[in-house]
Design an enzyme around this catalytic site. Structure first.
Site, PDB file in Angstrom:
ATOM      1  N   ARG A   1      -9.066  38.749 -46.303  1.00  0.00           N
ATOM      2  CA  ARG A   1      -8.918  39.908 -45.379  1.00  0.00           C
ATOM      3  C   ARG A   1      -8.553  41.122 -46.135  1.00  0.00           C
ATOM      4  O   ARG A   1      -8.891  42.071 -46.105  1.00  0.00           O
ATOM      5  CB  ARG A   1      -8.307  39.560 -43.991  1.00  0.00           C
ATOM      6  CG  ARG A   1      -8.203  40.723 -43.239  1.00  0.00           C
ATOM      7  CD  ARG A   1      -8.103  40.453 -41.594  1.00  0.00           C
ATOM      8  NE  ARG A   1      -7.106  39.440 -41.428  1.00  0.00           N
ATOM      9  CZ  ARG A   1      -6.105  39.187 -41.610  1.00  0.00           C
ATOM     10  NH1 ARG A   1      -5.235  40.415 -41.828  1.00  0.00           N
ATOM     11  NH2 ARG A   1      -5.310  38.020 -41.319  1.00  0.00           N
TER      12      ARG A   1
ATOM     13  N   TYR B   1     -26.735  58.277 -34.081  1.00  0.00           N
ATOM     14  CA  TYR B   1     -27.150  56.666 -33.808  1.00  0.00           C
ATOM     15  C   TYR B   1     -26.467  56.192 -32.463  1.00  0.00           C
ATOM     16  O   TYR B   1     -25.494  56.439 -32.225  1.00  0.00           O
ATOM     17  CB  TYR B   1     -26.426  56.332 -35.162  1.00  0.00           C
ATOM     18  CG  TYR B   1     -26.768  54.596 -34.880  1.00  0.00           C
ATOM     19  CD1 TYR B   1     -28.100  54.135 -35.029  1.00  0.00           C
ATOM     20  CD2 TYR B   1     -25.593  53.838 -34.471  1.00  0.00           C
ATOM     21  CE1 TYR B   1     -28.260  52.704 -35.030  1.00  0.00           C
ATOM     22  CE2 TYR B   1     -25.881  52.475 -34.451  1.00  0.00           C
ATOM     23  CZ  TYR B   1     -27.097  51.926 -34.621  1.00  0.00           C
ATOM     24  OH  TYR B   1     -27.328  50.736 -34.563  1.00  0.00           O
TER      25      TYR B   1
ATOM     26  N   ASP C   1     -21.906  60.745 -41.656  1.00  0.00           N
ATOM     27  CA  ASP C   1     -22.461  59.374 -41.696  1.00  0.00           C
ATOM     28  C   ASP C   1     -23.578  59.750 -42.510  1.00  0.00           C
ATOM     29  O   ASP C   1     -24.545  60.473 -42.268  1.00  0.00           O
ATOM     30  CB  ASP C   1     -23.125  58.901 -40.308  1.00  0.00           C
ATOM     31  CG  ASP C   1     -23.906  57.665 -40.363  1.00  0.00           C
ATOM     32  OD1 ASP C   1     -24.430  57.414 -41.192  1.00  0.00           O
ATOM     33  OD2 ASP C   1     -24.073  57.126 -39.019  1.00  0.00           O
TER      34      ASP C   1
ATOM     35  N   LYS D   1     -28.722  49.567 -44.177  1.00  0.00           N
ATOM     36  CA  LYS D   1     -29.860  50.203 -44.183  1.00  0.00           C
ATOM     37  C   LYS D   1     -30.336  50.503 -45.983  1.00  0.00           C
ATOM     38  O   LYS D   1     -30.629  49.342 -46.562  1.00  0.00           O
ATOM     39  CB  LYS D   1     -29.873  51.785 -43.631  1.00  0.00           C
ATOM     40  CG  LYS D   1     -29.167  51.309 -42.102  1.00  0.00           C
ATOM     41  CD  LYS D   1     -29.990  50.587 -41.287  1.00  0.00           C
ATOM     42  CE  LYS D   1     -29.280  50.093 -39.954  1.00  0.00           C
ATOM     43  NZ  LYS D   1     -28.662  51.316 -39.035  1.00  0.00           N
TER      44      LYS D   1
END
Ligand SMILES: *Cc1c(COP(=O)(O)O)cnc(C)c1O
Length: 380
Positions: free
Chosen positions: A46, A98, A170, A195
């Site tokens: 982590r 988005y 973004d 993407k």
């Protein structure tokens, strides 16, 4: 190093123990220590994992940043930025975002006492008038999903620097092949690596990249403390995707432009949204900041304004697949109002222009002739 070389070599090293040219998938949760607290830089995955580190170094390299962080999704990356805020803080965000980002802001963080203002970033006066002592973050998507609106990153960065406000971009639609927000003065770049960075529709992943080391530490602490990290197998897939980003983006741009031009000339089509068209309202901004081309995302509406015609078109497509998501090698088509942006309330959708006859295409890297023939038959 120049960009294309960076996509392949940026921040990468051969595996020190075996000489493996590709970073291995370190499928491990934990790492042996020689003595309590004495280790080779890795304790628990982590906090850090070597496969994820290789991806994070690649991300930093291609975005011209100092620190990259890889997350379990794009939204987990955005969520990590929100963890920098406290109740009472204010965020100014682009009015076309988005759908999932809008949903997180309005349905999760608004309840935590964070105040959001949604504004057209091209209205500089309006944007400036919203900045006050409580403003801590400006959040911009450019080009936006699905209306391909642009915001002038350099101009906004000038204002946020002056006012000491964090500025996040973004960069999912453009990718660093086309646009590098950190070079233009932004503080944080966010990606849905699901993407174009991943590029093959086979992984959900997110990223943050920053230039400032201290900000990088703060974000890493929030990521480590809350746990939205990317697993080693998925890190490997994104890293593999990045190695061909420049090749894919070049073809996405070529095909995107051809499809946009075809649609523009078709009598059944009303408006084509593509930053590379001279008619695009922010074409000048596109030319200035999209240094590598205009991308493969194209949206459009029908002359009839008819929802049924849009649905019929989507049902008729054969090469394009009707599916959410974007940025993969294969072409996808989407109906924002019914699919990706259904979480935005209808009046708000109408207000910003996401009409029921709006179709969004993610133009892939197939032969443009086949894509255009498919659109032609679906329109007929
Ligand atoms: C898909 C997408 C996101 C969300 O990313 P996930 O990986 O799906 O969590 C954020 N911004 C944009 C522009 C997107 O297209």
């Amino acid at each position: 190093m120049k960009f294309n070389t960076k996509t392949i070599h940026g921040g990468q090293h051969h595996d020190p123990s075996t000489g493996a040219v590709m970073v291995p998938v370190y499928q491990t949760s934990t790492f042996a220590q020689k003595s309590p607290g004495v280790h080779g830089g890795y304790e628990y995955s982590r906090a850090a994992n070597p496969t994820r580190t290789a991806l994070e170094d690649s991300l930093a390299s291609i975005e011209n940043g100092e620190r990259g962080l890889a997350f379990s999704s794009g939204l987990a990356a955005t969520d990590c930025v929100m963890k920098l805020l406290k109740p009472g803080d204010e965020v100014i965000a682009m009015d076309d975002l988005y759908g999932g980002t809008y949903r997180m802001f309005t349905r999760i963080y608004q309840d935590y006492g964070i105040v959001f203002h949604f504004v057209d970033m091209n209205d500089v006066e309006k944007f400036k008038s919203l900045i006050n002592d409580k403003t801590k973050l400006v959040w911009v998507e450019t080009p936006t999903n699905p209306l391909m609106k642009l915001a002038d990153i350099e101009a906004i960065a000038k204002i946020t620097k002056e006012k000491n406000v964090l500025f996040a971009v973004d960069n999912t639609f453009a990718t660093p092949y086309l646009q590098r927000p950190l070079d233009l003065g932004a503080d944080i770049v966010m990606h849905s690596a699901t993407k174009y960075l991943g590029g093959h529709s086979d992984v959900i992943a997110g990223a943050l990249i920053v230039k400032d080391k201290e900000l990088g530490e703060k974000l890493h602490f929030a990521q480590f403390a809350t746990g939205g990290t990317l697993g080693p197998q998925d890190s490997y897939l994104v890293l593999r995707g990045i190695k061909t980003l420049h090749l894919r983006m070049q073809r996405h741009c070529e095909n995107g432009a051809k499809v946009a031009e075809y649609l523009e000339s078709h009598p059944k089509i009303k408006t084509v949204y593509y930053p590379g068209l001279e008619k695009h309202p922010q074409y000048n901004i596109a030319k200035k900041q999209m240094i590598g081309g205009f991308g493969g995302m194209v949206s459009f509406t029908f002359t009839s304004g008819d929802k049924a015609e849009a649905i019929k078109f989507l049902e008729n497509l054969k090469v394009f697949t009707l599916a959410e998501s974007l940025g993969g090698v294969e072409s996808l088509a989407n109906h924002p109002a019914l699919m990706t942006h259904a979480s935005i309330p209808e009046p708000k959708r109408k207000e910003i222009g996401i009409t029921d006859d709006l179709v969004r295409l993610s133009v892939g890297v197939e032969d443009a002739e086949d894509l255009i023939a498919d659109i032609e038959q679906a329109l007929a």
